[in-house]
Design an enzyme around this catalytic site. Structure first.
Site, PDB file in Angstrom:
ATOM      1  N   ALA A  22       5.732  -4.762  28.861  1.00 12.04           N
ATOM      2  CA  ALA A  22       6.440  -3.793  28.425  1.00 12.04           C
ATOM      3  C   ALA A  22       6.473  -2.818  29.447  1.00 12.04           C
ATOM      4  O   ALA A  22       7.607  -1.958  30.061  1.00 12.04           O
ATOM      5  CB  ALA A  22       6.027  -2.347  27.006  1.00 12.04           C
TER       6      ALA A  22
ATOM      7  N   ASN B 153      -2.251  -5.288  40.803  1.00 10.98           N
ATOM      8  CA  ASN B 153      -2.697  -4.974  42.264  1.00 10.98           C
ATOM      9  C   ASN B 153      -4.292  -4.599  41.945  1.00 10.98           C
ATOM     10  O   ASN B 153      -4.855  -3.462  40.872  1.00 10.98           O
ATOM     11  CB  ASN B 153      -2.083  -3.768  43.400  1.00 10.98           C
ATOM     12  CG  ASN B 153      -1.368  -4.860  43.382  1.00 10.98           C
ATOM     13  OD1 ASN B 153      -1.274  -5.946  44.575  1.00 10.98           O
ATOM     14  ND2 ASN B 153      -0.125  -4.467  43.967  1.00 10.98           N
TER      15      ASN B 153
ATOM     16  N   ASP C  35       5.145 -10.153  50.274  1.00 10.24           N
ATOM     17  CA  ASP C  35       5.584  -9.944  51.488  1.00 10.24           C
ATOM     18  C   ASP C  35       6.229 -10.994  52.437  1.00 10.24           C
ATOM     19  O   ASP C  35       6.819 -10.903  53.596  1.00 10.24           O
ATOM     20  CB  ASP C  35       3.562  -9.466  51.693  1.00 10.24           C
ATOM     21  CG  ASP C  35       3.264  -8.936  50.779  1.00 10.24           C
ATOM     22  OD1 ASP C  35       2.801  -7.535  50.793  1.00 10.24           O
ATOM     23  OD2 ASP C  35       1.908  -9.754  50.352  1.00 10.24           O
TER      24      ASP C  35
ATOM     25  N   ARG D  98       9.275 -10.615  52.166  1.00 10.52           N
ATOM     26  CA  ARG D  98      10.168  -9.157  53.300  1.00 10.52           C
ATOM     27  C   ARG D  98      10.232  -9.815  54.773  1.00 10.52           C
ATOM     28  O   ARG D  98      10.631  -9.557  55.354  1.00 10.52           O
ATOM     29  CB  ARG D  98       8.849  -8.313  52.721  1.00 10.52           C
ATOM     30  CG  ARG D  98       8.683  -7.744  51.111  1.00 10.52           C
ATOM     31  CD  ARG D  98       7.814  -6.667  50.790  1.00 10.52           C
ATOM     32  NE  ARG D  98       7.844  -5.573  50.657  1.00 10.52           N
ATOM     33  CZ  ARG D  98       6.524  -4.798  49.487  1.00 10.52           C
ATOM     34  NH1 ARG D  98       5.409  -4.858  49.839  1.00 10.52           N
ATOM     35  NH2 ARG D  98       7.653  -4.096  48.463  1.00 10.52           N
TER      36      ARG D  98
ATOM     37  N   HIS E 241      -2.764  -8.628  49.883  1.00  9.22           N
ATOM     38  CA  HIS E 241      -1.824  -7.715  50.137  1.00  9.22           C
ATOM     39  C   HIS E 241      -2.208  -6.180  49.929  1.00  9.22           C
ATOM     40  O   HIS E 241      -1.772  -5.776  49.040  1.00  9.22           O
ATOM     41  CB  HIS E 241      -1.861  -8.046  48.241  1.00  9.22           C
ATOM     42  CG  HIS E 241      -0.014  -7.042  47.918  1.00  9.22           C
ATOM     43  ND1 HIS E 241       0.930  -7.703  48.414  1.00  9.22           N
ATOM     44  CD2 HIS E 241      -0.085  -6.774  46.676  1.00  9.22           C
ATOM     45  CE1 HIS E 241       2.041  -6.208  47.738  1.00  9.22           C
ATOM     46  NE2 HIS E 241       1.008  -5.672  46.667  1.00  9.22           N
TER      47      HIS E 241
END
Length: 322
Positions: A15, A133, A161, A164, A189
């Site tokens: 959700a 994470n 990453d 990016r 990360h």
């Protein structure tokens, strides 16, 4: 890759904003291809089930031709049942005043429990992507519980990453994304990740022919490492759009494959045979992909600077994953 009859896709944190941004990419065939049928098995906390029912209705109203069915549940055993793919978006978020060590311990408990259930309920061939994470450590914890599932089937998200870094290089070089090849993100990360352009190709040339060593080893690394924090500060929210695209790119590349002249970055469970990373550590390495399998690119030469940066991230992950 040849289509399977149906992919059963389990998603936790279903959700959340990241999941909601991901569903249209999945339903429109941008993840597993334009002809691969799938069903969704969505997991949320009991207090979020009503919200998830509303999201289920929205998914149904999209009338995706590829979607066969949607199941919502607060029971991991239901969500993970016979799963072909499991995407872990849900975890305990860090709250004000919470120490990182507390966050690690709370998520460890969550992923131990979910890993034990995944091991019993999912197919032994299930492919796993951990996004929540700390993703590397959560992935390692999850894999440790799953003795029936090959360690090779577990990955953590480093694609954000990686993307990016690629997009930063393209902007700085005033070129297009498809002209950037062989970028590597090593490690965790986190702020210890090492964006490595030593072997990168830009417009058919070595990156060192386009940029100075100082830029590649300092400014660029800092830009990539700090990008998420900058977005959070400016938008007061996480990288939802780019995060969903990264999940899509990771799974699509794993399923459909990398091009012959390129590789990507996956957090993988080390087998102890590459770059001095101990067995069992979830560490980002360069990989190539084909037919929902990946292979670590094992012959990348490392200079002293790269070895030092990789070791820095390894030390952090060893502390997290002990």
């Amino acid at each position: 890759m040849q289509n399977l009859e149906e992919l059963k896709i389990a998603i936790t944190g279903a959700a959340g904003n990241l999941a909601s941004a991901f569903y249209p990419l999945l339903g429109s065939g941008q993840v597993f291809g334009s002809t691969q049928k799938f069903s969704l098995q969505l997991l949320e906390l009991p207090e979020k089930l009503q919200e998830l029912e509303g999201i289920k209705m929205q998914i149904q109203d999209c009338a995706f031709p590829l979607l066969n069915n949607v199941i919502v549940s607060s029971d991991p055993a239901v969500a993970f049942k016979d799963a072909d793919v499991a995407i872990f978006l849900g975890a305990m978020p860090r709250k004000p005043g919470m120490e990182r060590s507390d966050l690690l311990q709370m998520n460890k408990e969550i992923f131990i429990q979910q890993g034990q259930i995944l091991n019993e309920q999912a197919k032994t061939t299930v492919k796993v992507l951990v996004v929540a994470n700390p993703s590397n450590t959560n992935c390692a914890t999850l894999a440790q519980q799953c003795i029936k599932i090959p360690q090779q089937n577990f990955t953590s998200l480093m694609q954000l990453d990686h993307n990016r870094c690629v997009s930063t290089l393209a902007r700085e070089a005033n070129t297009t994304i498809d002209q950037i090849k062989r970028v590597i993100i090593w490690g965790n990360h986190s702020l210890t990740q090492y964006p490595d352009m030593t072997h990168s190709i830009i417009n058919g040339k070595q990156a060192s022919e386009t940029f100075s060593k100082d830029f590649l080893r300092n400014a660029l690394i800092q830009q990539v490492q700090q990008r998420g924090g900058q977005i959070l500060q400016l938008s007061r929210g996480a990288s939802t759009i780019s995060g969903a695209i990264a999940v899509k790119d990771h799974l699509r590349t794993w399923f459909l494959g990398t091009s012959e002249d390129n590789w990507t970055s996956f957090g993988v469970i080390s087998d102890g045979n590459h770059y001095g990373i101990p067995k069992g550590i979830c560490f980002s390495l360069p990989v190539t992909c084909k037919d929902f399998e990946f292979k670590v690119v094992g012959d990348v030469e490392l200079d002293d600077f790269s070895k030092q940066r990789i070791q820095l991230s390894l030390v952090e992950l060893q502390k997290e994953q002990q």
